[in-house]
Design a protein around this motif. Structure first.
Motif, PDB file in Angstrom:
ATOM      1  N   UNK A  86       2.103  11.389  -6.352  1.00  0.00           N
ATOM      2  CA  UNK A  86       0.765  11.374  -6.965  1.00  0.00           C
ATOM      3  C   UNK A  86       0.293   9.953  -7.213  1.00  0.00           C
ATOM      4  N   UNK A  87       1.232   9.005  -7.376  1.00  0.00           N
ATOM      5  CA  UNK A  87       0.858   7.615  -7.584  1.00  0.00           C
ATOM      6  C   UNK A  87       0.166   6.989  -6.393  1.00  0.00           C
ATOM      7  N   UNK A  88       0.250   7.606  -5.237  1.00  0.00           N
ATOM      8  CA  UNK A  88      -0.440   7.069  -4.053  1.00  0.00           C
ATOM      9  C   UNK A  88      -1.947   7.232  -4.161  1.00  0.00           C
ATOM     10  N   UNK A 271       5.504   3.226  -8.251  1.00  0.00           N
ATOM     11  CA  UNK A 271       6.191   3.145  -6.954  1.00  0.00           C
ATOM     12  C   UNK A 271       5.321   3.763  -5.866  1.00  0.00           C
ATOM     13  N   UNK A 272       4.655   4.866  -6.194  1.00  0.00           N
ATOM     14  CA  UNK A 272       3.716   5.445  -5.238  1.00  0.00           C
ATOM     15  C   UNK A 272       2.568   4.512  -4.928  1.00  0.00           C
ATOM     16  N   UNK A 273       2.079   3.794  -5.930  1.00  0.00           N
ATOM     17  CA  UNK A 273       1.027   2.802  -5.703  1.00  0.00           C
ATOM     18  C   UNK A 273       1.510   1.704  -4.770  1.00  0.00           C
ATOM     19  N   UNK A 274       2.761   1.279  -4.953  1.00  0.00           N
ATOM     20  CA  UNK A 274       3.320   0.248  -4.080  1.00  0.00           C
ATOM     21  C   UNK A 274       3.457   0.763  -2.653  1.00  0.00           C
ATOM     22  N   UNK A 275       3.853   2.024  -2.497  1.00  0.00           N
ATOM     23  CA  UNK A 275       3.953   2.605  -1.154  1.00  0.00           C
ATOM     24  C   UNK A 275       2.579   2.648  -0.482  1.00  0.00           C
ATOM     25  N   UNK A 276       1.555   2.989  -1.259  1.00  0.00           N
ATOM     26  CA  UNK A 276       0.193   2.991  -0.706  1.00  0.00           C
ATOM     27  C   UNK A 276      -0.200   1.578  -0.298  1.00  0.00           C
ATOM     28  N   UNK A 306       8.235  -7.181   4.427  1.00  0.00           N
ATOM     29  CA  UNK A 306       9.673  -6.994   4.251  1.00  0.00           C
ATOM     30  C   UNK A 306      10.060  -7.073   2.773  1.00  0.00           C
ATOM     31  N   UNK A 307       9.539  -8.074   2.078  1.00  0.00           N
ATOM     32  CA  UNK A 307       9.857  -8.221   0.655  1.00  0.00           C
ATOM     33  C   UNK A 307       9.365  -7.017  -0.140  1.00  0.00           C
ATOM     34  N   UNK A 308       8.196  -6.501   0.224  1.00  0.00           N
ATOM     35  CA  UNK A 308       7.661  -5.334  -0.474  1.00  0.00           C
ATOM     36  C   UNK A 308       8.564  -4.126  -0.272  1.00  0.00           C
ATOM     37  N   UNK A 309       9.025  -3.915   0.952  1.00  0.00           N
ATOM     38  CA  UNK A 309       9.904  -2.777   1.208  1.00  0.00           C
ATOM     39  C   UNK A 309      11.208  -2.890   0.422  1.00  0.00           C
ATOM     40  N   UNK A 347       5.545  -5.440 -13.005  1.00  0.00           N
ATOM     41  CA  UNK A 347       5.556  -6.833 -12.548  1.00  0.00           C
ATOM     42  C   UNK A 347       5.702  -6.908 -11.025  1.00  0.00           C
ATOM     43  N   UNK A 348       6.643  -6.155 -10.488  1.00  0.00           N
ATOM     44  CA  UNK A 348       6.892  -6.194  -9.050  1.00  0.00           C
ATOM     45  C   UNK A 348       5.749  -5.566  -8.262  1.00  0.00           C
ATOM     46  N   UNK A 349       5.189  -4.461  -8.773  1.00  0.00           N
ATOM     47  CA  UNK A 349       4.108  -3.791  -8.056  1.00  0.00           C
ATOM     48  C   UNK A 349       2.837  -4.636  -8.083  1.00  0.00           C
ATOM     49  N   UNK A 350       2.596  -5.333  -9.176  1.00  0.00           N
ATOM     50  CA  UNK A 350       1.467  -6.275  -9.222  1.00  0.00           C
ATOM     51  C   UNK A 350       1.606  -7.321  -8.119  1.00  0.00           C
ATOM     52  N   UNK A 351       2.811  -7.818  -7.911  1.00  0.00           N
ATOM     53  CA  UNK A 351       3.040  -8.818  -6.868  1.00  0.00           C
ATOM     54  C   UNK A 351       2.778  -8.233  -5.486  1.00  0.00           C
ATOM     55  N   UNK A 352       3.230  -7.017  -5.237  1.00  0.00           N
ATOM     56  CA  UNK A 352       2.981  -6.368  -3.945  1.00  0.00           C
ATOM     57  C   UNK A 352       1.490  -6.170  -3.717  1.00  0.00           C
ATOM     58  N   UNK A 353       0.798  -5.700  -4.749  1.00  0.00           N
ATOM     59  CA  UNK A 353      -0.645  -5.480  -4.620  1.00  0.00           C
ATOM     60  C   UNK A 353      -1.400  -6.789  -4.439  1.00  0.00           C
ATOM     61  N   UNK A 354      -0.907  -7.856  -5.047  1.00  0.00           N
ATOM     62  CA  UNK A 354      -1.520  -9.163  -4.864  1.00  0.00           C
ATOM     63  C   UNK A 354      -1.456  -9.585  -3.396  1.00  0.00           C
TER      64      UNK A 354
END
Length: 404
Positions: A86-88, A271-276, A306-309, A347-354
């Motif tokens: 659902x986070x996607x 985590x779903x947001x990061x996958x999206x 790669x870092x995001x995965x 913190x980590x998901x903010x970095x991925x989204x950035x």
């Protein structure tokens, strides 16, 4: 720990993934168009009600609530991969499956601490998705990261409580379907135990003296799907003593019980947001060219993806471990891990989204792609449910205690 999902989780994952692909993702643009045509931006687009009906028909409803009497009866470990899915689509999917904050936490409070009348009057319509609710704790005048700071008064007057105070960033309060507030305030401000000074009471939205004064924005967004975030004034609002949740002085303990599951649910959805974000990065990278070659051929883009995965795989394992511990040893036994995921995941998901924003260029900060709004939501979770620094302080103290 067994890393395989059980049969029920696999069945629900398959149904939920199909529901997302067939109904939710196609409805994202539709909901935006419908909302733009509404008389009030806080009204519900028709497609949202249609999705709610379909989710209920498919049994994808109240998945978050472990109490089988009221919800799906799933463990935290079973719910974790479903919340991730659902986070996607965090604007739609949690709402249409009746798994959206703040209603989830409020339903948990009522299920665990409410009396039979309170459950009948408020929990049942919340479970049915007929109404929405808000949780009123945060205040503008004090550092609400320390819940003992709150100044709202809940004073006994005969058979009533009188509530006076000002709250803000009260999620859900702008939604016209929000019918009930759970309000935290002080019933015994001079009590010797600072963690027994607070209580929680149920305050209907239409109570005289309750005024929703304005919507609070988050990075310019109003977060319509979760009912917005409001400033609310309680000016001698009067409710019966029977609206007390639990016992006088129990508010702090109830808040802690509410926030534990809420924190892990947020991390699951993150985590779903990061996958999206990874999906959007990859699609953008193969579709766009710069300086004579696809972005997917640029070394720096390889590094970002790669870092995001790697990060997502690490976070997922930590979240699953935390969910497993909550199921096996309880929230108190999983305290360190709950704090760890609350620190690490936003913190980590903010970095991925950035990185996703950067890869999309100007589109990344626009309304044409979801990454900017996802970023705003993820960044907020470094503050909501306790800022990072509070969790770091507590976690460090627990580690140091072993050596003192």
């Amino acid at each position: 720990m067994d890393f395989a999902f059980d049969a029920r989780t696999e069945e629900l994952r398959a149904k939920l993934l199909a529901f997302m692909d067939e109904y939710v993702h196609p409805a994202e643009a539709v909901a935006q168009e419908q909302r733009a045509a509404l008389a009030s931006p806080w009204d519900t687009p028709a497609v949202v009600e249609e999705l709610k009906a379909e989710a209920r028909r498919q049994g994808l409803w109240n998945l978050f609530l472990p109490d089988a009497e009221y919800g799906a009866g799933l463990t935290n470990l079973q719910y974790a991969p479903l919340a991730e899915i659902t986070g996607r689509s965090p604007q739609l999917a949690p709402t249409v499956t009746n798994c959206a904050a703040p209603d989830t936490g409020n339903m948990e409070v009522l299920a665990q601490f409410g009396d039979e009348r309170q459950k009948k009057q408020w929990l049942e319509p919340l479970l049915a998705g007929e109404i929405r609710s808000a949780f009123a704790m945060t205040e503008p005048e004090v550092a609400s990261s320390d819940a003992t700071n709150i100044t709202t008064r809940i004073e006994r007057d005969g058979e009533d409580y009188v509530i006076t105070g000002r709250k803000w960033y009260i999620s859900g309060a702008m939604d016209p379907h929000c019918k009930i507030f759970i309000v935290m305030g002080k019933t015994d401000p001079d009590g010797p135990d600072i963690r027994r000074q607070q209580s929680m009471v149920l305050v209907p939205r239409d109570t005289p003296g309750v005024t929703v004064t304005r919507a609070m924005k988050v990075f310019g967004y109003e977060d319509h799907y979760h009912g917005g975030h409001a400033e609310v004034v309680f000016d001698h609002a009067r409710v019966p003593v029977s609206n007390l949740i639990g016992e006088e002085g129990g508010g702090f303990a109830i808040a802690q019980a509410r926030l534990g599951p809420g924190r892990i649910h947020h991390c699951m959805r993150l985590i779903g947001m990061a996958e999206r974000a990874i999906e959007l990065m990859c699609r953008r990278a193969v579709a766009r060219q710069a300086f004579g070659k696809a972005l997917a051929q640029q070394g720096v883009v390889h590094n970002w993806i790669a870092d995001a995965r790697v990060t997502v795989e690490q976070l997922r394992l930590l979240v699953l471990k935390t969910a497993w511990l909550m199921d096996t040893v309880g929230n108190r036994g999983a305290h360190t891990e709950i704090q760890a995921i609350k620190i690490a995941t936003p913190r980590a998901v903010v970095d991925i989204l950035d990185r996703a924003i950067q890869l999309h260029g100007a589109g990344g900060v626009s309304q044409d792609f979801p990454v900017a709004e996802l970023y705003a939501a993820a960044r907020t979770l470094m503050i909501a449910d306790g800022p990072d620094e509070v969790h770091q302080r507590s976690l460090a103290r627990r580690e140091l205690r072993k050596y003192l």
